[in-house]
Write a protein that holds these residues in place. Structure first.
Motif, mmCIF file in Angstrom:
data_model
loop_
_atom_site.group_PDB
_atom_site.id
_atom_site.type_symbol
_atom_site.label_atom_id
_atom_site.label_comp_id
_atom_site.label_asym_id
_atom_site.label_seq_id
_atom_site.Cartn_x
_atom_site.Cartn_y
_atom_site.Cartn_z
ATOM 1 N N VAL A 578 0.823 -1.209 0.000
ATOM 2 C CA VAL A 578 0.000 0.000 0.000
ATOM 3 C C VAL A 578 0.859 1.262 0.000
ATOM 4 O O VAL A 578 0.445 2.302 -0.532
ATOM 5 N N VAL A 579 2.064 1.201 0.571
ATOM 6 C CA VAL A 579 2.943 2.377 0.568
ATOM 7 C C VAL A 579 3.502 2.635 -0.824
ATOM 8 O O VAL A 579 3.501 3.774 -1.314
ATOM 9 N N TYR A 580 3.981 1.593 -1.474
ATOM 10 C CA TYR A 580 4.667 1.776 -2.742
ATOM 11 C C TYR A 580 3.736 1.671 -3.947
ATOM 12 O O TYR A 580 4.191 1.831 -5.082
ATOM 13 N N ALA A 581 2.456 1.385 -3.739
ATOM 14 C CA ALA A 581 1.533 1.314 -4.871
ATOM 15 C C ALA A 581 1.489 2.629 -5.629
ATOM 16 O O ALA A 581 1.413 2.652 -6.869
ATOM 17 N N VAL A 582 1.530 3.750 -4.921
ATOM 18 C CA VAL A 582 1.529 5.070 -5.549
ATOM 19 C C VAL A 582 2.943 5.581 -5.761
ATOM 20 O O VAL A 582 3.241 6.237 -6.753
ATOM 21 N N VAL A 583 3.852 5.259 -4.831
ATOM 22 C CA VAL A 583 5.201 5.820 -4.871
ATOM 23 C C VAL A 583 6.058 5.133 -5.929
ATOM 24 O O VAL A 583 6.672 5.786 -6.771
ATOM 25 N N THR A 584 6.145 3.792 -5.884
ATOM 26 C CA THR A 584 6.940 3.021 -6.852
ATOM 27 C C THR A 584 6.145 1.778 -7.235
ATOM 28 O O THR A 584 6.350 0.692 -6.680
ATOM 29 N N PRO A 585 5.237 1.876 -8.187
ATOM 30 C CA PRO A 585 4.313 0.767 -8.490
ATOM 31 C C PRO A 585 4.979 -0.497 -8.990
ATOM 32 O O PRO A 585 4.374 -1.572 -8.928
ATOM 33 N N ILE A 586 6.224 -0.384 -9.474
ATOM 34 C CA ILE A 586 6.885 -1.560 -10.033
ATOM 35 C C ILE A 586 7.113 -2.641 -8.990
ATOM 36 O O ILE A 586 7.374 -3.804 -9.314
ATOM 37 N N LEU A 587 6.974 -2.302 -7.690
ATOM 38 C CA LEU A 587 7.151 -3.287 -6.624
ATOM 39 C C LEU A 587 5.970 -4.245 -6.518
ATOM 40 O O LEU A 587 6.103 -5.361 -6.007
ATOM 41 N N LEU A 588 4.787 -3.826 -7.004
ATOM 42 C CA LEU A 588 3.570 -4.628 -6.811
ATOM 43 C C LEU A 588 3.627 -6.016 -7.442
ATOM 44 O O LEU A 588 3.159 -6.984 -6.824
ATOM 45 N N PRO A 589 4.156 -6.196 -8.661
ATOM 46 C CA PRO A 589 4.202 -7.561 -9.218
ATOM 47 C C PRO A 589 4.986 -8.541 -8.354
ATOM 48 O O PRO A 589 4.616 -9.712 -8.248
ATOM 49 N N PHE A 590 6.054 -8.072 -7.713
ATOM 50 C CA PHE A 590 6.842 -8.949 -6.851
ATOM 51 C C PHE A 590 6.018 -9.403 -5.642
ATOM 52 O O PHE A 590 6.116 -10.554 -5.205
ATOM 53 N N SER A 635 0.942 5.007 4.546
ATOM 54 C CA SER A 635 1.111 5.334 3.127
ATOM 55 C C SER A 635 0.599 6.737 2.824
ATOM 56 O O SER A 635 1.214 7.476 2.034
ATOM 57 N N GLN A 636 -0.507 7.118 3.450
ATOM 58 C CA GLN A 636 -1.061 8.461 3.211
ATOM 59 C C GLN A 636 -0.153 9.549 3.778
ATOM 60 O O GLN A 636 0.107 10.566 3.124
ATOM 61 N N LEU A 637 0.345 9.343 4.992
ATOM 62 C CA LEU A 637 1.238 10.326 5.597
ATOM 63 C C LEU A 637 2.553 10.418 4.831
ATOM 64 O O LEU A 637 3.110 11.514 4.662
ATOM 65 N N LEU A 638 3.052 9.282 4.363
ATOM 66 C CA LEU A 638 4.280 9.301 3.579
ATOM 67 C C LEU A 638 4.097 10.067 2.279
ATOM 68 O O LEU A 638 4.961 10.855 1.878
ATOM 69 N N LEU A 639 2.965 9.860 1.616
ATOM 70 C CA LEU A 639 2.715 10.576 0.369
ATOM 71 C C LEU A 639 2.576 12.077 0.624
ATOM 72 O O LEU A 639 3.068 12.898 -0.177
ATOM 73 N N MET A 640 1.942 12.437 1.719
ATOM 74 C CA MET A 640 1.852 13.858 2.066
ATOM 75 C C MET A 640 3.245 14.450 2.286
ATOM 76 O O MET A 640 3.542 15.575 1.849
ATOM 77 N N GLY A 641 4.115 13.712 2.958
ATOM 78 C CA GLY A 641 5.481 14.189 3.158
ATOM 79 C C GLY A 641 6.235 14.326 1.858
ATOM 80 O O GLY A 641 6.976 15.308 1.644
ATOM 81 N N LEU A 642 6.062 13.359 0.975
ATOM 82 C CA LEU A 642 6.735 13.440 -0.324
ATOM 83 C C LEU A 642 6.269 14.658 -1.126
ATOM 84 O O LEU A 642 7.074 15.394 -1.702
ATOM 85 N N LEU A 643 4.963 14.864 -1.153
ATOM 86 C CA LEU A 643 4.436 15.996 -1.928
ATOM 87 C C LEU A 643 4.868 17.329 -1.333
ATOM 88 O O LEU A 643 5.066 18.307 -2.065
ATOM 89 N N SER A 644 5.016 17.375 -0.005
ATOM 90 C CA SER A 644 5.469 18.625 0.596
ATOM 91 C C SER A 644 6.901 18.953 0.190
ATOM 92 O O SER A 644 7.252 20.127 0.026
ATOM 93 N N THR A 645 7.739 17.924 0.031
ATOM 94 C CA THR A 645 9.102 18.177 -0.441
ATOM 95 C C THR A 645 9.136 18.512 -1.917
ATOM 96 O O THR A 645 10.128 19.052 -2.410
ATOM 97 N N LYS A 646 8.073 18.171 -2.637
ATOM 98 C CA LYS A 646 7.993 18.463 -4.067
ATOM 99 C C LYS A 646 7.346 19.830 -4.345
ATOM 100 O O LYS A 646 7.034 20.140 -5.503
#
Length: 789
Positions: A578-590, A635-646
């Motif tokens: 759930v964390v990397y589904a939005v951040v780095t989706p390539i991890l999902l197949p593994f 996952s939501q808090l991490l995405l908020m942190g990422l977007l704030s740095t962006k």
């Protein structure tokens, strides 16, 4: 930082390893000599016998060469048994455990399809990483992540929309699964035949009354306050010291058996041993005579301890198992406050007899709070102590950064094969090794806390392991990996750029987690089905220890699903997904490969191998649900942190409502479904009581419950002593019989030998580590105990 080629090397190594394990399993499982290792559950159910053969070689080697070409047929066979059949065969705990893997597939397959079709093109088109300074350590995989989207881009609205969509989909599947498992639990409890725990309550902190024994206090209290439903009780004895002596006797008996067998094989030479520690030093003596004398001395000590337990009133603990004549009466007692003082007469549902951890019943109630506090501090210290090896693992995952810190290592590291191996395979393997001994330590800590049921012990150990995985494996890997991997960028760029580098580098840890998933989730699961350690131990025991069929049954040791380790690992995969589904989706197949492969493997093991030593009716499911919700919030808090740095100030505020909605959903599910796992509805209890009364199945509860919760150690007592320790249950039976039965029936009740409840267990004299073999028969309403002393 691992590149695509490094990931390819890791994938090749792990796929090759997994295939080798599966091929070895396919060949070993069809050999007659290994049949008891790979199909022990069917032996304990009495539905399988040793393969017959007309020649000597055929007893050990499969001579039917056609079977060697169907070495993958275990996969479709694992799917043939329906869910209802599986519940009858292995219990609801096993089925609920398998549904966690199915839940992972239901959640992540649609997420993967959508992420690969929408998010990957959006990320690739960003192009930010092509223009970053060379001091920043990058990987080709990072160009598929959110790190590749430029600051202040409107593309972030796509990621936010996907985060909402993924959250709603996950919550929808969680709701459906929680509803299904809760319904299955109530249906399972309603459809089960009569079980002693349905009529029994565990009472703790019984107050001491001067001039009255604990047993009399319990009897008087419940006759007064539950006069219409109270049936009988079983006092609890502190037999810990006696159990320790029994374990010592078993060890000596094993050495005696070993030396006697050795002498039988070579009668011309008597075996000898040294009298010192572990036979390493001291006077050399005849081994058989020495162990016989040791056994004789120990038997004397055991006899004295037996008498002390039976005669010393202090050996009776302020704890009792109290039984009632109806499920309704049991539910009322277990779910209500018994005394004005809320710290006295504490009642809770009794675990089933197999589930009781007898050793902790002897702990004083006042010490439990202190124990939990001290263990909490110890767990906190352990979590942060493990940051050191985690940081070391991260240094392996960031060799470029390591070269800058330690340039003298560059000639070795830059060798192509070594570099690919170190970055693509070794980090995940090293982390797996560091985590190997942790579950045993955490289970030991949980036992110190004082829980009285194996199921509760395993859930508490699983909770500790989950917190450890969250802090060390997930957050620790990100924090230490980020700080180490971007060390040069941190030192040579303005402070204003550091938050941006952190925001860019967090998604880059996906490469490390991909390697970990392949080591732990691919090769690790394949090693699970091979059962190499049980295979070796079985054949060693078969060569040196086994003399009877009972010894052969013990040597099989099928074990059970290791919930304290398996559940937290599963929850880590949900967290990564759930964390990397939005951040780095390539991890999902593994991750999806892991869920599918693990589902097949564990379904096969549950059908053919594992014998769960208790049945909690999926009591662990609320914890699974809560930790997946926690993963969503992270996952939501991490995405908020990422977007704030962006610098995505226009889009970040749209995420603020999502954690609040997720938490509200969790609170609703908690109030809607969790009571089904903590309480037993009186309506349900009444219906079951009325149904049994109509069918005439509610008779003879007294002999059925009389010694169901008698400490297993007392089954080794002589018959006269055995009757003494049952006196607490029997004299209450007499009291009720005198009220409702003629004198002849009183004598019948007090002298009859009550049946034992449907459990077959081999009690290894270590009552905190039983090897139970439970045969669940839908038609049976009785239990049978077999004590092998």
């Amino acid at each position: 930082m691992a590149t695509l080629s490094d990931i390819g090397v890791s994938a090749f190594i792990n796929i090759l390893t997994a295939f080798a394990f599966l091929l070895a399993f396919a060949l070993l499982r069809i050999q007659p000599i290994n049949d008891r290792v790979y199909f022990p559950k069917w032996y304990f159910k009495g539905q399988r016998k040793d393969p017959a053969s007309t020649n000597f070689v055929g007893k050990f080697v499969n001579l039917d060469f056609k079977t060697y070409f169907t070495f993958l047929n275990w996969m479709p066979q694992a799917l043939q048994m329906s869910e209802n059949q599986l519940i009858q065969h292995a219990g609801l705990d096993s089925v609920a455990f398998l549904r966690i893997y199915l839940l992972g597939l239901k959640i992540f397959i649609p997420m993967m399809v959508l992420a690969l079709l929408v998010l990957i093109p959006v990320n690739v088109s960003g192009g930010t990483l092509f223009f970053l300074r060379k001091e920043l350590v990058l990987s080709d995989i990072d160009k598929l992540s959110i790190s590749n989207v430029p600051p202040e881009s409107y593309r972030f609205f796509v990621h936010i929309a996907m985060q909402y969509l993924f959250t709603f989909w996950t919550c929808f599947m969680l709701y459906k699964e929680y509803d299904t498992v809760a319904s299955m639990r109530l249906q399972f409890l309603a459809s089960e035949q009569k079980r002693v725990e349905q009529y029994t309550v565990l009472v703790r902190n019984v107050p001491h009354v001067s001039g009255r024994s604990i047993s009399d206090s319990v009897d008087t209290f419940f006759k007064k306050n539950h006069r219409n439903t109270y049936l009988c009780h079983q006092a609890v004895y502190n037999a810990n010291k006696f159990a320790k002596l029994v374990r010592q006797r078993d060890k000596i008996q094993n050495w005696l058996d070993y030396n006697q067998l050795k002498f039988e094989r070579k009668p011309d030479k008597r075996p000898t041993t040294k009298t010192g520690f572990l036979g390493l030093w001291g006077e050399r003596v005849d081994a058989i005579d020495y162990y016989k004398e040791q056994l004789k001395q120990l038997e004397k000590r055991m006899t004295m301890e037996r008498q002390r337990v039976l005669q010393d009133q202090k050996a009776i603990l302020p704890v009792a198992f109290v039984s009632f004549n109806s499920r309704w009466g049991t539910a009322v007692c277990a779910q209500t406050q018994q005394s004005r003082n809320p710290t006295l007469w504490l009642t809770s549902w009794a675990p089933e007899p197999r589930d009781v951890y007898w050793r902790n019943l002897a702990l004083p109630f006042v010490s439990l709070t202190i124990r939990k506090f001290l263990i909490g501090i110890a767990v906190f210290a352990l979590v942060f102590f493990y940051m050191i090896p985690i940081a070391f693992v991260q240094s392996l995952a960031n060799l470029e950064a390591l070269e800058r810190v330690a340039p003298f290592l560059r000639p070795v590291i830059e060798m192509k094969i070594i570099k690919s191996f170190l970055q693509g395979f070794l980090p995940g393997l090293a982390l797996k090794i560091f985590l190997w001994a942790l579950p045993v330590l955490l289970m030991f800590m949980s036992k110190i806390e004082g829980h009285v049921a194996f199921s509760k012990l395993e859930r508490r150990a699983a909770a500790k392991y989950y917190y450890f995985m969250l802090v060390n494996v997930f957050l620790g890997s990100i924090v230490t990996g980020t700080a180490f991997g971007q060390l040069d960028a941190f030192l040579h760029q303005p402070p204003s750029q550091i938050p941006r580098n952190i925001g860019v580098s967090i998604p880059m840890k996906a490469t490390f987690f991909i390697t970990y998933i392949m080591v732990d989730g691919w090769a690790g699961i394949a090693s699970e089905i091979l059962r190499l350690k049980p295979l070796v131990i079985f054949h060693l025991k078969n060569m040196f220890v086994v003399k009877t069929e009972r010894d052969r049954d013990r040597a099989m040791d099928p074990g059970s699903v290791d919930y304290p380790e398996t559940l937290p690992s599963l929850q880590l995969y949900f967290l990564l997904g759930v964390v990397y589904a939005v951040v780095t989706p390539i991890l999902l197949p593994f991750i999806i490969v892991f869920f599918f492969f693990a589902f097949l493997v564990y379904r096969h093991q549950i059908i053919n191998v594992y014998n769960q030593r208790y049945e909690s009716a999926a009591a662990f499911w609320p914890h699974v649900h809560s930790r997946i919700i926690a993963s969503l919030l992270i996952s939501q808090l991490l995405l908020m942190g990422l977007l704030s740095t962006k610098k995505a100030l226009n889009s970040t505020p749209f995420l603020i409502a999502l954690p609040a909605l997720t938490f509200a959903f969790h609170k609703y599910c908690k109030s809607r479904f969790e009571p089904a796992f903590n309480r037993y509805p009186l309506e349900e209890a009444t219906e079951r009581d009325e149904q049994e009364h109509t069918e005439g199945a509610d008779q003879n509860l007294k002999p059925y419950l009389a010694d169901a919760y008698l400490h297993p150690i007392f089954h080794s007592f002589e018959e006269v002593e055995f009757e003494e320790v049952k006196v607490d249950a029997v004299h209450v039976d007499k009291h009720h019989a005198q009220i409702s039965s003629p004198p002849a029936q009183v004598e019948e009740i007090s002298s009859s030998s009550p049946p034992h409840p449907p459990q077959y267990y081999s009690y290894e004299h270590d009552f905190h580590s039983y090897n139970y073999y439970h045969h669940h028969e839908a038609q049976s309403s009785h239990y049978e105990h077999y004590y092998h002393g």
